[in-house]
Motif scaffolding. Structure first.
Motif, PDB file in Angstrom:
ATOM      1  N   VAL A 571     -36.938 -64.683 -33.576  1.00  0.00           N
ATOM      2  CA  VAL A 571     -37.099 -63.842 -32.461  1.00  0.00           C
ATOM      3  C   VAL A 571     -36.561 -62.445 -32.588  1.00  0.00           C
ATOM      4  CG1 VAL A 571     -36.318 -63.409 -29.968  1.00  0.00           C
ATOM      5  CG2 VAL A 571     -36.843 -65.713 -30.784  1.00  0.00           C
ATOM      6  N   TYR A 572     -35.561 -62.366 -33.245  1.00  0.00           N
ATOM      7  CA  TYR A 572     -34.837 -61.070 -33.891  1.00  0.00           C
ATOM      8  C   TYR A 572     -35.936 -60.461 -35.037  1.00  0.00           C
ATOM      9  CZ  TYR A 572     -31.952 -57.752 -36.489  1.00  0.00           C
ATOM     10  OH  TYR A 572     -31.529 -56.847 -37.221  1.00  0.00           O
ATOM     11  N   ALA A 573     -36.102 -61.153 -36.081  1.00  0.00           N
ATOM     12  CA  ALA A 573     -36.658 -60.770 -37.470  1.00  0.00           C
ATOM     13  C   ALA A 573     -38.156 -60.379 -37.056  1.00  0.00           C
ATOM     14  CB  ALA A 573     -36.564 -62.128 -38.488  1.00  0.00           C
ATOM     15  N   GLY A 574     -38.739 -61.033 -36.354  1.00  0.00           N
ATOM     16  CA  GLY A 574     -40.165 -60.730 -35.852  1.00  0.00           C
ATOM     17  C   GLY A 574     -40.298 -59.282 -35.419  1.00  0.00           C
ATOM     18  N   GLU A 575     -39.473 -58.631 -34.730  1.00  0.00           N
ATOM     19  CA  GLU A 575     -39.561 -57.361 -34.402  1.00  0.00           C
ATOM     20  C   GLU A 575     -39.236 -56.292 -35.337  1.00  0.00           C
ATOM     21  OE1 GLU A 575     -37.377 -57.383 -30.762  1.00  0.00           O
ATOM     22  OE2 GLU A 575     -38.864 -58.689 -29.544  1.00  0.00           O
ATOM     23  N   ARG A 576     -38.571 -56.654 -36.502  1.00  0.00           N
ATOM     24  CA  ARG A 576     -37.963 -55.661 -37.642  1.00  0.00           C
ATOM     25  C   ARG A 576     -38.944 -55.072 -38.305  1.00  0.00           C
ATOM     26  NH1 ARG A 576     -33.833 -54.002 -35.697  1.00  0.00           N
ATOM     27  NH2 ARG A 576     -33.113 -53.536 -37.617  1.00  0.00           N
ATOM     28  N   SER A 577     -39.175 -53.839 -38.685  1.00  0.00           N
ATOM     29  CA  SER A 577     -39.849 -53.256 -39.522  1.00  0.00           C
ATOM     30  C   SER A 577     -39.929 -53.735 -40.842  1.00  0.00           C
ATOM     31  CB  SER A 577     -39.630 -51.650 -39.668  1.00  0.00           C
ATOM     32  OG  SER A 577     -38.542 -51.629 -40.100  1.00  0.00           O
ATOM     33  N   ILE A 578     -38.688 -54.250 -41.380  1.00  0.00           N
ATOM     34  CA  ILE A 578     -38.636 -55.041 -42.729  1.00  0.00           C
ATOM     35  C   ILE A 578     -39.517 -56.062 -42.799  1.00  0.00           C
ATOM     36  CG2 ILE A 578     -36.540 -56.105 -42.230  1.00  0.00           C
ATOM     37  CD1 ILE A 578     -37.600 -54.998 -45.528  1.00  0.00           C
ATOM     38  N   TYR A 579     -39.594 -56.933 -41.718  1.00  0.00           N
ATOM     39  CA  TYR A 579     -40.515 -57.998 -41.581  1.00  0.00           C
ATOM     40  C   TYR A 579     -41.788 -57.755 -41.726  1.00  0.00           C
ATOM     41  CZ  TYR A 579     -42.337 -62.337 -39.673  1.00  0.00           C
ATOM     42  OH  TYR A 579     -43.079 -63.700 -39.590  1.00  0.00           O
ATOM     43  N   ARG A 580     -42.297 -56.796 -41.129  1.00  0.00           N
ATOM     44  CA  ARG A 580     -43.576 -56.426 -41.235  1.00  0.00           C
ATOM     45  C   ARG A 580     -44.048 -55.902 -42.641  1.00  0.00           C
ATOM     46  NH1 ARG A 580     -42.250 -54.315 -36.214  1.00  0.00           N
ATOM     47  NH2 ARG A 580     -41.882 -52.401 -36.825  1.00  0.00           N
ATOM     48  N   HIS A 581     -43.163 -55.423 -43.439  1.00  0.00           N
ATOM     49  CA  HIS A 581     -43.309 -54.810 -44.788  1.00  0.00           C
ATOM     50  C   HIS A 581     -43.457 -56.072 -45.659  1.00  0.00           C
ATOM     51  CE1 HIS A 581     -42.959 -50.414 -45.071  1.00  0.00           C
ATOM     52  NE2 HIS A 581     -42.293 -50.447 -43.753  1.00  0.00           N
ATOM     53  N   CYS A 582     -42.355 -56.950 -45.228  1.00  0.00           N
ATOM     54  CA  CYS A 582     -42.583 -58.528 -46.054  1.00  0.00           C
ATOM     55  C   CYS A 582     -44.066 -59.031 -46.002  1.00  0.00           C
ATOM     56  CB  CYS A 582     -41.533 -59.374 -45.651  1.00  0.00           C
ATOM     57  SG  CYS A 582     -39.874 -58.698 -46.152  1.00  0.00           S
ATOM     58  N   LYS A 583     -44.398 -59.147 -44.449  1.00  0.00           N
ATOM     59  CA  LYS A 583     -45.690 -59.987 -44.306  1.00  0.00           C
ATOM     60  C   LYS A 583     -46.901 -59.168 -45.029  1.00  0.00           C
ATOM     61  CE  LYS A 583     -46.620 -62.447 -41.286  1.00  0.00           C
ATOM     62  NZ  LYS A 583     -46.822 -63.978 -41.448  1.00  0.00           N
ATOM     63  N   SER A 584     -46.844 -57.613 -44.978  1.00  0.00           N
ATOM     64  CA  SER A 584     -48.030 -56.935 -45.597  1.00  0.00           C
ATOM     65  C   SER A 584     -47.772 -56.718 -47.154  1.00  0.00           C
ATOM     66  CB  SER A 584     -48.086 -55.707 -44.848  1.00  0.00           C
ATOM     67  OG  SER A 584     -46.671 -54.817 -44.991  1.00  0.00           O
ATOM     68  N   SER A 585     -46.635 -56.979 -47.691  1.00  0.00           N
ATOM     69  CA  SER A 585     -46.477 -57.080 -49.129  1.00  0.00           C
ATOM     70  C   SER A 585     -47.420 -58.031 -49.835  1.00  0.00           C
ATOM     71  CB  SER A 585     -45.021 -57.091 -49.612  1.00  0.00           C
ATOM     72  OG  SER A 585     -44.817 -58.760 -49.419  1.00  0.00           O
ATOM     73  N   THR A 586     -47.663 -57.648 -51.146  1.00  0.00           N
ATOM     74  CA  THR A 586     -48.582 -58.385 -51.961  1.00  0.00           C
ATOM     75  C   THR A 586     -47.723 -58.794 -53.329  1.00  0.00           C
ATOM     76  OG1 THR A 586     -49.348 -56.576 -53.109  1.00  0.00           O
ATOM     77  CG2 THR A 586     -50.823 -57.450 -51.345  1.00  0.00           C
ATOM     78  N   PRO A 587     -47.511 -60.067 -53.793  1.00  0.00           N
ATOM     79  CA  PRO A 587     -46.513 -60.324 -55.010  1.00  0.00           C
ATOM     80  C   PRO A 587     -47.119 -59.877 -55.977  1.00  0.00           C
ATOM     81  CG  PRO A 587     -48.074 -62.190 -54.143  1.00  0.00           C
ATOM     82  CD  PRO A 587     -48.341 -61.347 -53.203  1.00  0.00           C
ATOM     83  N   LEU A 588     -46.211 -59.616 -57.044  1.00  0.00           N
ATOM     84  CA  LEU A 588     -46.564 -59.383 -58.444  1.00  0.00           C
ATOM     85  C   LEU A 588     -47.143 -60.508 -59.167  1.00  0.00           C
ATOM     86  CD1 LEU A 588     -43.238 -57.512 -59.681  1.00  0.00           C
ATOM     87  CD2 LEU A 588     -45.292 -56.226 -58.650  1.00  0.00           C
ATOM     88  N   ALA A 589     -47.946 -60.269 -60.379  1.00  0.00           N
ATOM     89  CA  ALA A 589     -48.740 -61.481 -60.698  1.00  0.00           C
ATOM     90  C   ALA A 589     -47.621 -62.378 -61.450  1.00  0.00           C
ATOM     91  CB  ALA A 589     -49.115 -60.654 -62.451  1.00  0.00           C
ATOM     92  N   SER A 590     -46.329 -62.163 -61.496  1.00  0.00           N
ATOM     93  CA  SER A 590     -45.157 -62.904 -62.147  1.00  0.00           C
ATOM     94  C   SER A 590     -44.680 -63.676 -60.910  1.00  0.00           C
ATOM     95  CB  SER A 590     -44.259 -62.241 -62.667  1.00  0.00           C
ATOM     96  OG  SER A 590     -43.456 -61.066 -61.905  1.00  0.00           O
ATOM     97  N   SER A 591     -44.958 -63.414 -59.681  1.00  0.00           N
ATOM     98  CA  SER A 591     -44.320 -63.949 -58.517  1.00  0.00           C
ATOM     99  C   SER A 591     -45.248 -64.295 -57.661  1.00  0.00           C
ATOM    100  CB  SER A 591     -43.277 -62.878 -57.923  1.00  0.00           C
ATOM    101  OG  SER A 591     -43.887 -61.776 -57.451  1.00  0.00           O
TER     102      SER A 591
END
Length: 604
Positions: A571-591
């Motif tokens: 409920v808290y994390a879903g409104e955070r900008s860091i959470y949106r950055h995580c959701k939109s991030s793409t992993p490296l080839a190694s991860s």
């Protein structure tokens, strides 16, 4: 009723006329031993009617002041869980990035006991706290008298002239106001206005702080400013307990290794299979293991037990990104490639490449050698160099720069630069007042174990160990008292499970971790119900079903408990900008196979 009326009269007298009974200023300071020998935590036992006054002041301050987003302690909807999930998401994002993440866990020396009361009252005035409330707080502090008590013995009374009162209801919010003022001033001095995740970030839960960022120079600058600002209100940064953790980021693959390149050209050298069987030294514990087993070895208890704390070296903080190759002057190489039938060796000393055409030689030079160096094919003369990919050729204009080869070379060069930054990241040492602080691989932040490779196995195993100890003690007592299964389950949930699942809302669990947690939870359920796994007289085994055992004990599955905790913090994390950055991030080839908090389920 008469007593309650007297209490109300006394409270009204305090707020209406500012008259403070002397009993409000007195307290018994109970000394509670800490883990470290010779250290104590003092908790003041205060007059009960004063606590009512303190609670009223606390409510008024909480309703009137809008705290900075970085303050997590003693706020509605915030707590250790929200502070921990912020750190966890930062670490998860760093694992999907090629940039290192630098974290400094701050420790203020005896923060509640050393706060400057005069400066605190000035800050309270700046936050709009009225003269009446300030007068009440000031008079309480002016007459603050404590009598120490330990093991039933009382010491000599003494006047407390600094700090907020331990055990006072209003003390946490007063400290929050100080931390809030420091953070807001710190942000102004840092000049932060950049996008999230590129800035240096700070957060606090009471006196436990965290400073994080991707630029070590900015993190050190932020640490110096915070140290200075806290010193102005009487708080000293503890260089002994302030520790740093450095995540190097995800593994960057920018090109095949020199060994593999030699093997490709000559057919000699170790194959991938042969290299994986080579013995290497673990840089954490010093053990000799096969290269292919090194990563798994570093997650095991034997490696963690044998680790020695790294000793910080007194070196300066890296002020800028390292160059793409060793620090040296750019070099110019000349080579003659007469024609198609000729075979010419690369002019760089030690390079075994040989080419047949000028274009192949120039392409090889771009892909394998330093960007700053220059190659001149004598038959062509000095050609222009593309400043984006480094290739020497006649046409380096827009058409070339839009080509796939140029863009791939640019990406490859950036990955090469990132890998060099990662190689030097662990050499960074941060300073507090000129004293180097330790850089650790594990840190207990707000009671939750963090590891610099974002592995939650140490946190799970630590909680399991502590839960087993709790259950071992309480289960014997409950058995002696012949407690009913439902009563035993209640004690298990209230005492043992609160220890077992502390911080579990931020865990990212592998199949191995799930097995460990399920096993302990089900064993406790079997003990509660008496439905143990037994060997029968004929040599067969009776294994009661886990589902029916849990139901009889009145327990849910461990997955359900963890999922409920995760849903609460979501409920808290879903409104955070860091959470949106995580959701939109793409992993490296190694991860690409990295487990992530925002996309994990209990089906593992």
């Amino acid at each position: 009723m008469e007593l309650w009326e007297k209490v109300l009269t006394l409270v009204n007298l305090v707020f209406a006329k500012g008259e403070i009974p002397s009993a409000f200023c007195n307290g018994i300071l109970v000394l509670i031993p800490k883990t470290a020998q010779g250290e104590y935590r003092g908790i003041a036992l205060l007059e009960i009617v004063y606590k009512l006054v303190s609670a009223i002041i606390n409510r008024r301050l909480a309703d009137a002041i809008q705290f900075h987003d970085a303050i997590h302690g003693f706020r509605a909807g915030r707590g250790t869980g929200t502070a921990i999930i912020e750190v966890k998401l930062l670490m998860q994002l760093a694992k999907r990035s090629s940039k290192p993440l630098y974290m400094v866990f701050l420790d203020l020396k005896k923060a509640y006991d050393t706060l400057d009361r005069g400066r605190t009252l000035e800050i309270l005035e700046g936050y709009g706290v009225g003269a009446n409330l300030r007068r009440i707080i000031s008079r309480i502090w002016d007459g603050d008298t404590m009598v120490p008590k330990q093991s039933g013995y009382f010491g000599e009374p003494f006047r407390a002239s600094r700090g907020v009162r331990q055990g006072d209801i209003v003390s946490p919010i007063i400290f929050n106001i100080i931390a809030d003022a420091v953070i807001r001033d710190w942000e102004v001095r840092m000049g932060d206005g950049r996008e999230m995740r590129r800035e240096t970030k700070a957060q606090f839960y009471a006196d436990d702080g965290l400073l994080s960022g991707e630029d070590p120079t900015e993190v050190q600058r932020g640490l110096d400013i915070l140290t200075d600002l806290f010193a102005r209100v009487g708080l000293k940064m503890n260089a002994t307990k302030t520790e740093a953790m450095i995540m190097t980021g995800g593994k960057v693959t920018h090109r095949i290794s020199d060994e593999a390149y030699v093997r490709r050209l000559t057919g000699t050298g170790l194959s991938h299979r042969e290299r994986s069987l080579q013995k290497v030294i673990c840089d954490l514990c010093g053990a000799s293991v096969n290269r292919q087993h090194l990563k798994k070895h570093q997650t095991r208890a034997t490696c963690r037990k044998a680790r020695q704390e790294p000793r910080p070296a007194v070196v300066e903080v890296v002020a800028e990104l390292p160059r793409s190759n060793e620090e040296r002057e750019p070099r110019t190489y000349r080579v003659s490639v007469p024609g198609e039938g000729s075979v010419v060796n690369c002019p760089v000393e030690g390079c075994i490449y040989h080419g047949h055409t000028p274009g192949a030689m120039r392409m090889h030079f771009r892909n394998r050698h330093a960007f700053e160096d220059t190659i001149i094919v004598e038959e062509e003369g000095l050609l222009p160099r593309c400043m984006k990919c480094g290739l020497f050729q006649r046409d380096v204009g827009r058409r070339h720069q839009a080509s796939r080869g140029c863009q791939e070379a640019q990406a490859n060069r950036q990955r090469f630069l990132d890998s060099k930054v990662q190689e030097t990241a662990r050499e960074v040492v941060f300073m507090v007042n000129g004293v180097p602080i330790k850089t650790v691989r594990e840190f207990k932040y707000l009671g939750r174990m963090l590891e610099d490779n974002d592995d939650d196995l140490p946190a799970v195993e630590r909680n399991l160990k502590r839960a087993r100890q709790k259950w071992g003690r309480i289960s014997r007592i409950l058995s002696k008292k012949s407690a009913r299964p439902k009563a035993m389950a209640t004690f298990y949930k209230a005492i043992v499970q609160s220890v077992l699942l502390y911080g579990s809302e931020s865990w990212v669990l592998s199949k191995c971790m799930w097995r460990k947690l399920r096993s302990f939870h089900r064993r406790c359920a079997r003990y509660i119900t008496g439905r143990h796994i037994r060997e029968n007289a004929d040599g067969t085994w009776t294994c009661p079903g886990s589902a029916s055992t849990l139901e009889e004990a009145g327990l849910w599955t461990i997955e359900e408990y963890i999922e409920r905790r995760k849903a609460t913090v979501m409920v808290y994390a879903g409104e955070r900008s860091i959470y949106r950055h995580c959701k939109s991030s793409t992993p490296l080839a190694s991860s690409v196979n990295q487990l992530v908090w925002w996309d994990t389920s209990t089906d593992a």
